[in-house]
Scaffold this motif. Structure first.
Motif, short mmCIF file in Angstrom:
data_model
loop_
_atom_site.label_atom_id
_atom_site.label_comp_id
_atom_site.label_asym_id
_atom_site.label_seq_id
_atom_site.Cartn_x
_atom_site.Cartn_y
_atom_site.Cartn_z
N CYS A 57 0.87 -1.17 0.31
CA CYS A 57 -0.29 -0.02 0.53
C CYS A 57 0.60 1.17 -0.14
O CYS A 57 1.03 2.77 -0.77
CB CYS A 57 -0.89 -0.07 1.30
SG CYS A 57 -2.33 -1.30 1.42
N ASP A 58 1.63 1.19 0.78
CA ASP A 58 2.80 1.92 0.83
C ASP A 58 3.59 2.59 -0.22
O ASP A 58 4.03 3.96 -1.22
CB ASP A 58 4.02 2.41 1.93
CG ASP A 58 4.92 3.54 2.65
OD1 ASP A 58 4.38 4.43 2.39
OD2 ASP A 58 6.02 2.69 2.20
N LYS A 59 4.32 1.63 -1.16
CA LYS A 59 4.45 1.56 -2.17
C LYS A 59 3.63 2.32 -3.60
O LYS A 59 4.11 2.88 -3.55
CB LYS A 59 5.39 0.21 -2.99
CG LYS A 59 5.94 0.07 -3.60
CD LYS A 59 6.65 -0.77 -4.06
CE LYS A 59 7.74 -1.10 -5.73
NZ LYS A 59 8.12 -2.38 -6.27
N VAL A 60 2.54 1.64 -3.34
CA VAL A 60 1.28 2.29 -4.14
C VAL A 60 1.04 3.52 -4.21
O VAL A 60 1.04 4.44 -5.36
CB VAL A 60 0.06 1.95 -4.64
CG1 VAL A 60 -0.77 1.84 -5.38
CG2 VAL A 60 0.82 -0.25 -4.81
N ASN A 62 2.01 6.07 -2.47
CA ASN A 62 3.15 6.89 -2.15
C ASN A 62 4.15 6.82 -3.52
O ASN A 62 5.16 7.24 -4.74
CB ASN A 62 4.98 6.78 -1.43
CG ASN A 62 3.90 7.46 -0.29
OD1 ASN A 62 2.93 8.36 0.23
ND2 ASN A 62 4.19 6.16 0.81
N SER A 63 4.10 6.03 -5.17
CA SER A 63 4.72 6.10 -5.86
C SER A 63 3.50 7.84 -6.93
O SER A 63 2.97 8.77 -6.65
CB SER A 63 3.53 4.84 -7.03
OG SER A 63 2.52 5.10 -7.18
N PRO A 64 4.71 7.58 -7.79
CA PRO A 64 4.08 8.91 -8.31
C PRO A 64 3.08 8.69 -9.18
O PRO A 64 2.02 10.44 -9.47
CB PRO A 64 5.14 8.72 -10.32
CG PRO A 64 6.12 8.39 -9.09
CD PRO A 64 6.00 6.71 -8.21
N THR A 213 9.42 8.85 -5.32
CA THR A 213 7.85 9.04 -4.41
C THR A 213 7.96 10.42 -3.94
O THR A 213 9.13 10.63 -4.00
CB THR A 213 8.63 7.75 -3.66
OG1 THR A 213 9.65 8.26 -3.04
CG2 THR A 213 8.79 6.63 -4.35
N ILE A 214 5.96 9.96 -3.62
CA ILE A 214 6.41 11.38 -2.86
C ILE A 214 6.81 10.75 -1.35
O ILE A 214 6.26 9.72 -0.99
CB ILE A 214 5.10 11.57 -2.77
CG1 ILE A 214 4.60 11.60 -4.51
CG2 ILE A 214 4.23 12.89 -1.82
CD1 ILE A 214 5.12 12.96 -4.78
N PHE A 249 12.83 7.55 1.31
CA PHE A 249 12.22 8.55 1.95
C PHE A 249 11.66 9.61 1.14
O PHE A 249 10.25 10.04 1.11
CB PHE A 249 14.05 9.58 1.77
CG PHE A 249 14.76 9.19 2.96
CD1 PHE A 249 14.09 10.26 4.44
CD2 PHE A 249 15.70 8.11 2.69
CE1 PHE A 249 14.69 9.35 5.63
CE2 PHE A 249 15.94 7.94 3.94
CZ PHE A 249 16.02 8.57 5.55
N GLY A 250 11.76 9.65 -0.25
CA GLY A 250 11.06 10.28 -1.04
C GLY A 250 12.06 11.74 -1.21
O GLY A 250 12.92 11.60 -1.59
N LYS A 251 11.49 12.12 -2.76
CA LYS A 251 12.05 13.46 -2.92
C LYS A 251 12.53 14.88 -2.32
O LYS A 251 13.32 14.93 -2.23
CB LYS A 251 11.23 14.04 -4.15
CG LYS A 251 9.51 14.14 -4.97
CD LYS A 251 9.36 14.65 -5.81
CE LYS A 251 8.05 14.60 -6.26
NZ LYS A 251 7.97 15.35 -7.56
N GLU A 252 10.76 14.75 -1.35
CA GLU A 252 10.85 16.18 -0.53
C GLU A 252 11.85 15.76 0.46
O GLU A 252 12.61 16.64 0.99
CB GLU A 252 9.68 16.75 -0.17
CG GLU A 252 8.17 16.79 -0.99
CD GLU A 252 7.98 15.87 -2.20
OE1 GLU A 252 7.71 15.60 -3.16
OE2 GLU A 252 8.13 14.22 -1.23
N ALA A 253 11.64 14.41 1.08
CA ALA A 253 12.88 14.22 2.06
C ALA A 253 14.24 14.21 1.76
O ALA A 253 15.28 14.38 3.49
CB ALA A 253 11.86 12.62 2.98
N ALA A 254 14.22 13.38 0.14
CA ALA A 254 16.19 13.38 0.14
C ALA A 254 16.31 14.61 0.38
O ALA A 254 18.31 14.12 -0.02
CB ALA A 254 15.52 12.22 -1.06
#
Length: 313
Positions: A57-60, A62-64, A213-214, A249-254
Motif C-alpha cells: 500500500c505504501d509503495k502504491v 507514495n508512487s508518482p 516517490t512522494i 524517503f521520497g523526493k522531498e525528504a531526500a
C-alpha cells in the motif's frame, strides 16, 4: 389504462428505491476508503492497516501515480478525486429520498440517476487504469485500491440495473463516450507522470537518477532529524541501492538529507573525504560516529539516531 401507464412511467423515472439505498451504502464505503487515504497522505491520521501488507500500500500510494498535484507547500493526492466522486454519488442517491423534495422528486431523480451513472462510469474506468499501473508498473498489491475498483464496479452495475431507464441504447452510447474520454485522459495522465519516460533526462554522467516517490510528513521529519544529528549518507550516483534508499524517503525528504557523493566522476564529489572515512560500500551511513554500509529501513535509521517522534513511515 391511462392511469396505469402514467404510474409505470413515474416508477421508471424514479428507478429502484432499493438500488438507491445500496448505492448510498457502497458510496459511503468509498468515501471512507478514499477519505482515509487522503487524510493519511496529509499526515492527519496515522498508519493505515492495509490487509495483505503495509509495504505494498505504501509503495502504491507514495508512487508518482499516487499524487495528482505536488508543490513545495501542498500536495493533492489522487485519492481526493476518488473521495469527491464517491461523495457526489452518495449525494445523488440521497437527494431523491429526502421528503422535503417530494414536489420535485421526478426531475431530481432523473438528473441524479444520469449524474450518478456518468460519475460511476468514469470512476470505474479510471480505477481499471490504476489497477493496471499497480500490477504492471509498480508491481505491488494495495487492498484500498482494489476495494475502490470493486466499489466503483458495484455502483455502475446498480446504476445500470436500478435506474429504470427508458432507452438502454441511449444509456450505453453515452456510457461508451464517457468511457473513451476517461480512458484517453487517464492514459495521457499516467504516461506524463511515469518516471520511466523521464529516465533519459536523468541519465547524465555524474548525476544520480531523480527520486520520484512522494514523501510523507513523517519521512520529512526523519530526514530533518538525521541531518540535525549530523548523520551522513555516503553514496555514488551509479549505485542502484543508493537510489533505493533515497526512494524510501521520497523526493522531498531526500533533499533534506546530508548526502556525500563518493564516485570519482560524480558531480560535486568528495572522494577524498570518502577515502579518509574508509567507505567501501554504498550506501554507507555515518550516525553518531559509527559507519555502517547497506540499505537501512526508515525505522532502523530512526532507532540508530534516537528519533523520538512517531515512526509511522
Amino acid at each position: 389504462m391511462g392511469s396505469s401507464r402514467l404510474k409505470s412511467r413515474r416508477r421508471q423515472d424514479l428507478g429502484s428505491k432499493w438500488a438507491r439505498v445500496a448505492i448510498a451504502i457502497f458510496s459511503t464505503v468509498g468515501v471512507i476508503d478514499t477519505g482515509s487515504i487522503t487524510l493519511n497522505k496529509w499526515g492527519l491520521i496515522g498508519t493505515l492497516n492495509c490487509p495483505g501488507g503495509l509495504g505494498g500500500c505504501d509503495k502504491v500510494l507514495n508512487s508518482p501515480w499516487g499524487t495528482l498535484i505536488q508543490s513545495n507547500n501542498y500536495s493533492i493526492p489522487l485519492s481526493l478525486m476518488g473521495f469527491i466522486s464517491y461523495f457526489l454519488i452518495l449525494l445523488m442517491a440521497a437527494l431523491p429520498l429526502l421528503p422535503i423534495l417530494n414536489n420535485q422528486k421526478n426531475n431530481i431523480s432523473k438528473v441524479a440517476w444520469w449524474g450518478s451513472f456518468y460519475i460511476s462510469t468514469s470512476t470505474f474506468i479510471f480505477s481499471l487504469i490504476l489497477i493496471s499501473i499497480m500490477i504492471f508498473k509498480i508491481n505491488a498489491f494495495c487492498f484500498f485500491c482494489l476495494l475502490s475498483c470493486l466499489i466503483s464496479l458495484l455502483l455502475l452495475i446498480l446504476n445500470v440495473f436500478g435506474g429504470g431507464w427508458e432507452d438502454y441504447g441511449k444509456l450505453f452510447f453515452r456510457g461508451f463516450v464517457v468511457s473513451v474520454a476517461v480512458l484517453l485522459s487517464g492514459l495521457i495522465w499516467s504516461s506524463s507522470v511515469d518516471p520511466s519516460t523521464k529516465q533519459v533526462s536523468n541519465n547524465i554522467q555524474g548525476i544520480p537518477p531523480a527520486v520520484v516517490t512522494i514523501s510523507s510528513p513523517e519521512k520529512i521529519n526523519l530526514a530533518e532529524h538525521l541531518t540535525k544529528e549530523g548523520a551522513v549518507m555516503y553514496n555514488a550516483y551509479w549505485c542502484p541501492h543508493c537510489h533505493d534508499q533515497k526512494e524510501m524517503f521520497g523526493k522531498e525528504a531526500a533533499k533534506k538529507l546530508n548526502l556525500v557523493e563518493c564516485a570519482k566522476d560524480g558531480f560535486n564529489n568528495k572522494r577524498e573525504l570518502c577515502e579518509a572515512k574508509g567507505i567501501t560500500g554504498f550506501p554507507s551511513w555515518e550516525i553518531n560516529g559509527s559507519i555502517d554500509s547497506g540499505v537501512k529501513s526508515l525505522k532502523e535509521l530512526a532507532e540508530l539516531s534516537n528519533y523520538k517522534n512517531t515512526k509511522d513511515f
